[in-house]
Design an enzyme around this catalytic site. Structure first.
Site, PDB file in Angstrom:
ATOM      1  N   THR A 189       0.873  -1.166   0.000  1.00 29.77           N
ATOM      2  CA  THR A 189       0.000   0.000   0.000  1.00 29.77           C
ATOM      3  C   THR A 189       0.915   1.222   0.000  1.00 29.77           C
ATOM      4  OG1 THR A 189      -0.234  -0.112   2.415  1.00 29.77           O
ATOM      5  CG2 THR A 189      -2.005  -1.057   1.084  1.00 29.77           C
ATOM      6  N   LYS A 216       4.643  -6.682   4.494  1.00 30.94           N
ATOM      7  CA  LYS A 216       4.319  -5.316   4.127  1.00 30.94           C
ATOM      8  C   LYS A 216       4.043  -4.500   5.380  1.00 30.94           C
ATOM      9  CE  LYS A 216       0.605  -3.440   3.301  1.00 30.94           C
ATOM     10  NZ  LYS A 216       1.315  -2.164   3.554  1.00 30.94           N
ATOM     11  N   THR A 235      -0.993  -1.405   8.831  1.00 32.88           N
ATOM     12  CA  THR A 235      -1.150  -2.849   8.917  1.00 32.88           C
ATOM     13  C   THR A 235       0.145  -3.560   8.598  1.00 32.88           C
ATOM     14  OG1 THR A 235      -3.517  -2.983   8.487  1.00 32.88           O
ATOM     15  CG2 THR A 235      -2.204  -4.848   7.759  1.00 32.88           C
ATOM     16  N   GLU A 326       8.030   5.685   7.283  1.00 31.82           N
ATOM     17  CA  GLU A 326       7.901   6.941   6.551  1.00 31.82           C
ATOM     18  C   GLU A 326       8.626   8.083   7.228  1.00 31.82           C
ATOM     19  OE1 GLU A 326       3.776   7.268   5.835  1.00 31.82           O
ATOM     20  OE2 GLU A 326       3.882   6.057   4.028  1.00 31.82           O
ATOM     21  N   ASN A 441       1.425  11.898   8.295  1.00 34.87           N
ATOM     22  CA  ASN A 441       0.292  11.428   9.092  1.00 34.87           C
ATOM     23  C   ASN A 441      -0.686  12.508   9.481  1.00 34.87           C
ATOM     24  OD1 ASN A 441       0.588   8.448   9.646  1.00 34.87           O
ATOM     25  ND2 ASN A 441       2.646   9.225   9.928  1.00 34.87           N
ATOM     26  N   SER A 446      -2.386  13.714   1.579  1.00 39.99           N
ATOM     27  CA  SER A 446      -1.108  13.370   0.940  1.00 39.99           C
ATOM     28  C   SER A 446      -1.160  11.958   0.403  1.00 39.99           C
ATOM     29  CB  SER A 446       0.048  13.505   1.916  1.00 39.99           C
ATOM     30  OG  SER A 446       0.064  12.424   2.817  1.00 39.99           O
TER      31      SER A 446
END
EC number: 2.3.1.35
Lengths: 446, 446
Positions: A189, A216, A235, A326, A441, A446
């Site tokens: 994702t 992932k 997740t 991230e 976040n 975004s």
């Protein structure tokens, strides 16, 4: 308590450096086909869950082994269990640990979707199971995973169409790197690279097997692009397959042990999602001679090698998720040693790894032992700490030549806490809190 | 699950607004002298702990009441207890809850300072106790608090010099707003305003008392300016005094109840410091007629009024700390209702309030119910949730005209979670995670 560590002295003497995250693309690399476990076929396609037609969103794995396949799984403990989690638990139970396949979609989590969501997850499972000859008395022996938006139902007709025996996916199933890579891409994702690893594992007595896995997760996840009601969540999914022969019970025991020390030893914000799932298959295809399945008691030595090899392998996979955090500019190993129990060490490592104060300090390259100490002392333990015996230190991790290229862009460091109470220890892996983390976040567009 | 709330529709339709925190100075305002409890004198001076001579760093409070004073306290549960915490616990025990004074310094936490630190904390206590006529058999009846740098010893000679009977502090002790304000300023480290409140409280049967309090804490704290070995940490301190007459046991019970619902219901990063302390004094000076001390059982009605009034008062003080959260652009009430126990509601509210994913979403003004839901579901509870009955909503909090000016610059909102399992509820207060938070906590030179 601790002298100024070398890496800190080297740090900029001007104001706060405010690094930005560098590319992690180098962490995905080709793997020789012969390192992948025998007896599995996989594939990944674009089914239509995601809007962009060039992006894969549906993957399946099937065990084609002539020997019985054993399966084990570890699920989120969140009270809100997504439909695929409910279904997978049930399938595992109905087949008594003999599931043979997995179907995964990304782009929609199928969570908080009520009765419709459950029906859809069962439909995905049955459609995938139909691709293999019937072999068990249960209606389906395929597990299900989903990741993506919460609160929206699946475009189930598109998914079922893509799972038909004559559709592209079933027609192009294959083994080897390309097939595994396509499947890994379909898991993604907000991951910036597909997370895939494979290796050989020695079980002793001349026995070798292979193990491959996809996972992932990206530390913190982008808000979904699908619309105003969309709600992002982080997740963690994992799918691991081996061609060793292992009983279902031994497989579950090994998985639980490994998950505790890998997937449950990474910080992804400290928030447990509604969809977290790790599945593990063992199909005995490595052993052409047909030796028996490894049992935890009867084949203790082989079991321990398998369990420890699995653990190390899953740690590597789990660390990829942290490295893809991230906005992360640091890859941090938190190592707690000298505890009186593994549980205590794990709790402290977890607390340090999820501390906002510790993680922002790491971003600022501040060797802030005070914050690590306060985090350490705030955890209720089975055996109380002796404050005078605790030591905190910061260590640049050893980088050998072979691995240097691989971890080039992630700045690695270790926070070590020595409790001097016993001989148990635990490791946790986490990343720092940067501006980008807040931006990503905070920004739902975004 | 929830429709788009009004305040979100009003939010900017362009990209992420990235607000910066506004001034909180208006939250400090003059208070009429007659609202302060009788029988206490206070003062604050610059003793030399802090470098800047115009900044106060030492305060004392003494009860001059002719009636016995009762004292109660609540301390950090961190395994690393700072020296002042160890000493205060001991004094409270030795005096059987009859402490009569408090000495507080800022600029140095006197934590992780070994035997020297303990000796220094005892010396501060004794020097302050010497300012009152001896009245108990224990060596000292003064409690101690410190806040500031960890790992450095106090400049104890400077502090002791400032505590001499003929030094400025003892000579200028007074009651009323100015005296309390000076003391409140001496508590400050990274607080942007002194936190002080006072009010009258009705106990029924014609009885009135007054209650005043100081606290300090700023959501997240600036790294200290003192040097390379310095380690910042977030400390919450509170000092409350009333002229009601209450037994030590009833006072401790009331304080425990109130702390749970106030100081322990705010998010300050979720990290419990080594120095957190709240002290409460009751000296009976309000009751000139000499009525007995309120006992929890014998004077149930008056006790409940006192306890509830104290709770509401401490909630106001605690919320000031949240409003001063560094970089905070939002003041958020997290309200969990319909739980089967207060404990469960409190745990969920706490989890939501310390979630990085929730707090960054709040900064981005994203009504992200999915993250609130995931946080809610990840808490192990005594009675399991029914996922189908949980509701999450976002509410602009009611702002009446009188309070409008007071909360003008903090954008207030409420996150409400209804569990529909019972009738217990809990509230927590927190702020958002912004760029400034990362900057301040990452930059050890700021």
């Amino acid at each position: 308590m601790s002298s100024t560590p070398a890496w800190k002295r080297l740090a900029s003497t001007s104001t706060f450096t405010a690094k930005t995250a560098s590319s992690k693309a180098h962490l995905h690399k080709p793997i020789p086909d012969d390192l992948f476990p025998r007896g599995y076929v996989l594939g990944g396609v674009h089914s239509g869950v995601k809007k962009n037609a060039s992006v894969l969103d549906l993957a399946i794995l099937l065990s084609t082994s002539s020997r019985p396949t054993a399966a084990a799984a570890s699920f989120t403990r969140n009270a809100f269990q997504a439909a695929p989690v409910v279904v997978s638990k049930d399938v595992l139970k109905q087949t008594a640990g003999r599931a043979r396949g997995l179907v995964v979609n990304s782009g929609c989590a199928n969570a908080v979707t009520g009765r419709q969501g459950l029906a859809d997850a069962w439909a995905m499972s049955r459609a995938t199971a139909a691709l293999l000859p019937r072999s068990s008395s249960s209606e389906t022996d395929t597990l299900v995973m989903s990741t993506g938006v919460i609160g929206q139902t699946l475009p189930i007709s598109k998914i079922l169409a893509a799972l038909q025996p004559r559709a592209a996916l079933a027609q192009t199933l294959a083994s080897g790197f390309s097939a595994w890579e396509a499947a890994a891409q379909a898991f993604m994702t907000t991951d910036t690279f597909p997370k895939l690893r494979a290796r050989a594992l020695e079980l002793g007595g001349g026995r070798t097997c292979r193990i491959a896995g996809i996972d992932k997760g990206a530390g913190m996840i982008h808000p979904d692009m699908a619309g105003p009601a969309a709600a992002p969540h982080a997740t963690l999914l994992g799918c691991i397959a081996t061609d060793a022969a292992v009983t279902p019970a031994a497989l579950q025991t090994a998985l639980d042990y490994a998950v505790r020390r890998s997937f449950n030893a990474i910080s992804v914000d400290g928030d447990m999602s509604t969809n977290d799932t790790v599945v593990l298959f063992a199909n005995g295809a490595a052993d052409a001679g047909g030796g028996g399945e490894i049992d935890e008691t009867r084949d203790r030595a082989a079991f321990v090698r398998f369990r420890d090899g699995l653990t190390e392998f899953m740690q590597e996979l789990a660390q990829l998720v942290v490295r893809d955090g991230e906005g992360a500019t640091k890859f941090v190993t938190v190592s707690v040693e000298g505890a009186s129990s593994y549980e205590d060490a794990h709790k402290i490592a977890s607390k340090i790894s999820t501390s906002a104060l510790v993680k922002t300090a790491l971003y600022g390259e501040d060797a802030n032992w005070g914050r690590v100490l306060a985090a350490t002392g705030s955890v209720p333990l089975s055996a109380p700490l002796d404050p005078t015996r605790v030591n905190v230190s910061f260590v640049p991790t050893d980088v050998d030549e072979v691995r240097a290229k691989e971890i080039l862009s992630a700045e690695d460091l270790e926070v070590r806490v020595e409790l001097d109470l016993g001989s148990e220890g635990a490791k946790y892996w986490t990343c720092d809190f940067s501006y980008e983390y807040v931006r990503i976040n905070g920004d739902y567009r975004s």
